[in-house]
Motif scaffolding. Structure first.
Motif, PDB file in Angstrom:
ATOM      1  N   ARG A  25       0.899  -7.817   1.951  1.00  0.00           N
ATOM      2  CA  ARG A  25       0.741  -6.523   2.606  1.00  0.00           C
ATOM      3  C   ARG A  25       1.157  -5.399   1.651  1.00  0.00           C
ATOM      4  NH1 ARG A  25       0.054  -6.989   8.126  1.00  0.00           N
ATOM      5  NH2 ARG A  25       0.425  -9.097   8.961  1.00  0.00           N
ATOM      6  N   VAL A  26       0.621  -4.210   1.902  1.00  0.00           N
ATOM      7  CA  VAL A  26       1.017  -3.029   1.137  1.00  0.00           C
ATOM      8  C   VAL A  26       2.491  -2.753   1.395  1.00  0.00           C
ATOM      9  CG1 VAL A  26       0.666  -0.533   0.907  1.00  0.00           C
ATOM     10  CG2 VAL A  26      -1.303  -2.050   1.174  1.00  0.00           C
ATOM     11  N   ARG A  28       5.943  -1.283   2.349  1.00  0.00           N
ATOM     12  CA  ARG A  28       6.209  -0.466   3.534  1.00  0.00           C
ATOM     13  C   ARG A  28       6.356   1.017   3.189  1.00  0.00           C
ATOM     14  NH1 ARG A  28       7.740  -1.521   8.632  1.00  0.00           N
ATOM     15  NH2 ARG A  28       7.854  -3.741   8.167  1.00  0.00           N
ATOM     16  N   ARG A  31       2.754   2.358   2.953  1.00  0.00           N
ATOM     17  CA  ARG A  31       1.998   2.360   4.211  1.00  0.00           C
ATOM     18  C   ARG A  31       2.613   3.300   5.239  1.00  0.00           C
ATOM     19  NH1 ARG A  31      -1.547  -0.020   7.439  1.00  0.00           N
ATOM     20  NH2 ARG A  31      -2.504  -1.459   5.976  1.00  0.00           N
ATOM     21  N   ALA A  37      -2.132   5.749   5.500  1.00  0.00           N
ATOM     22  CA  ALA A  37      -2.282   4.445   6.165  1.00  0.00           C
ATOM     23  C   ALA A  37      -3.742   4.060   6.329  1.00  0.00           C
ATOM     24  CB  ALA A  37      -1.579   4.472   7.521  1.00  0.00           C
ATOM     25  N   TYR A  40      -5.524   1.906   3.615  1.00  0.00           N
ATOM     26  CA  TYR A  40      -5.147   0.507   3.403  1.00  0.00           C
ATOM     27  C   TYR A  40      -5.701  -0.423   4.491  1.00  0.00           C
ATOM     28  CZ  TYR A  40      -1.695   2.826   0.407  1.00  0.00           C
ATOM     29  OH  TYR A  40      -1.085   3.613  -0.545  1.00  0.00           O
ATOM     30  N   THR A  41      -6.425   0.141   5.470  1.00  0.00           N
ATOM     31  CA  THR A  41      -6.898  -0.629   6.617  1.00  0.00           C
ATOM     32  C   THR A  41      -8.418  -0.752   6.587  1.00  0.00           C
ATOM     33  OG1 THR A  41      -5.045   0.227   7.921  1.00  0.00           O
ATOM     34  CG2 THR A  41      -6.879  -0.765   9.128  1.00  0.00           C
ATOM     35  N   ASN A 300      -5.176   1.676  -3.484  1.00  0.00           N
ATOM     36  CA  ASN A 300      -4.970   0.227  -3.402  1.00  0.00           C
ATOM     37  C   ASN A 300      -4.675  -0.382  -4.770  1.00  0.00           C
ATOM     38  OD1 ASN A 300      -5.596  -1.175  -0.563  1.00  0.00           O
ATOM     39  ND2 ASN A 300      -6.785   0.712  -0.705  1.00  0.00           N
TER      40      ASN A 300
END
Length: 428
Positions: A25-26, A28, A31, A37, A40-41, A300
């Motif tokens: 996961r990225v 914290r 994100r 946010a 990254y989704t 990313n």
């Protein structure tokens, strides 16, 4: 109880650092930034377990099944054989993810997920041109979203999955397909591959992949990073770090000091050079496309660099930070466009300036990478006679009308001098 705590200090568990980081996961702290946010989704399809099953991606699940069916050509035996390859290797494939990335899925669920996602991705790689999505039975806008989703850090499939499912003769051919997909979407017009001779619309582009001894990529995002760093050899000059205060701010100030922006022909998008001459300087940058994909792509890539198990030099973060130091205002973007360094696909120059100011937030660049470059620019900037020459050039020779006005003024002064001379010393 206290003794048990001290035992933790006696045998600390080291943080893993390698050139083969796990899919995760990225971080914290990245994100948690509300404005970032969304970058990254995934918006259309999930690849792998992190975002699998999210409600807004249900349409993508249907498309993945369709593309996987296309890949195996509807052959049940072929599908069972490839699925079996994933099942047999599921333990090793799980080791390529962090524990929190695997979520609650058991081995059977994970194997089926990787099988479907891997076959779908391989089918996409066979048809990389989103302007002609007919072979994938999708629309252009949908494939544009898929293109972005395929390069999100949390949406990666291990390259090993593609190897197990690939019907290509070797890894070199598979990497060639991956590179074609990347070059068709994420590089400047001059760097994009050309269609094959006699090829029809929608066919794959022609691309030459240099043979080298580099290891296979970890995943697609890792391969993109390798392409960005292609032939980039930074000058790690430690003496230049902190050698002096940087006084210039942006391209506008550099132009006033006689530094012109030129387009570089380097194969690496982040290879920036500077040359200082008698009365001018040249800052050469490879061209870059700024469109709707640049924010998710670079964010990313930078999130990938800060993964705790990925040992790297923060080259992408350093490049974005350097660009941000050049771009403060729309006028700076205009200078890059005039030099054909920047291709603006967003709309206004103001949007581009704001974009780089935003994505460079909280960066931790490697100061050594561009230290000598900054030092050379600063030395040129501090020489006042070069600034005076540049000011004179920009005032009197920057355009044809200025040149005509300068010549007219010079002729007028000369005629006035001649008239005064003959008035004082009349000819006999």
């Amino acid at each position: 109880m206290a003794q048990d705590r001290y035992a933790l200090l006696e045998r600390p568990c080291p943080i893993s650092r390698s050139t083969w980081p796990k899919i995760q996961r990225v971080a914290r702290h990245l994100r948690s930034r509300e404005a970032f946010a969304k970058y990254y989704t995934p918006k259309m399809v999930s690849l792998g377990p992190i975002h699998h099953g999210e409600p807004h991606l249900q349409l993508g699940e249907q498309y993945k099944l369709m593309w996987a069916s296309m890949y195996v050509q509807g052959n049940r035996n072929q599908a069972q054989r490839l699925h079996r390859e994933i099942i047999v290797n599921i333990k090793d494939l799980k080791d390529l993810y962090t524990l929190d990335a695997l979520g609650h899925f058991n081995d059977d669920e994970l194997a089926w997920m990787l099988f479907v996602d891997g076959c779908a991705l391989l089918q996409i790689l066979k048809h990389p041109d989103i302007l002609h999505p007919e072979p994938l039975k999708a629309k252009v806008d949908q494939m544009a979203l898929v293109r972005q989703d395929a390069l999100l850090l949390e949406n990666q499939l291990p390259f090993r999955v593609l190897q197990l499912l690939s019907d290509l003769p070797d890894d070199h051919t598979l990497i060639k397909d991956v590179d074609t997909f990347l070059l068709c979407h994420h590089f400047s017009p001059d760097q994009k591959p050309k269609p094959k001779k006699g090829a029809k619309e929608g066919d794959q582009c022609e691309i030459d992949i240099e043979s080298d001894s580099l290891p296979n990529p970890v995943h697609l995002l890792d391969e993109l990073r390798k392409k960005v760093l292609h032939d980039f050899r930074p000058r790690h000059d430690q003496e230049s770090i902190g050698s002096g205060q940087i006084t210039y701010r942006n391209l506008k100030e550099l132009k006033e000091a006689g530094i012109q922006v030129k387009r570089s022909k380097s194969k690496s998008p982040i290879d920036i050079t500077f040359s200082s001459y008698c009365c001018r300087g040249e800052l050469k940058l490879p061209d870059i496309i700024v469109d709707e994909t640049i924010a998710p792509t670079y964010l990313n890539l930078m999130a990938y660099e800060v993964c705790p198990d990925f040992d790297n030099q923060y080259e992408i973060s350093s490049y974005v930070e350097f660009l941000d130091s050049l771009i403060d205002h729309p006028d700076d973007v205009k200078e890059l466009r005039k030099a054909r360094v920047l291709h603006n696909g967003l709309g206004s120059d103001q949007e581009v300036a704001e974009l780089f100011n935003v994505i460079s937030t909280d960066l931790v660049p490697n100061a050594a990478i561009y230290a000598s470059l900054r030092d050379e620019i600063e030395k040129h900037y501090q020489k006042k006679y070069k600034t005076w020459f540049a000011l004179a050039y920009n005032t009197y020779f920057s355009n044809p009308w200025s040149i005509i006005a300068f010549i007219a003024a010079s002729v007028a002064i000369l005629l006035t001098f001649v008239q005064t001379w003959f008035a004082a010393f009349p000819a006999h």
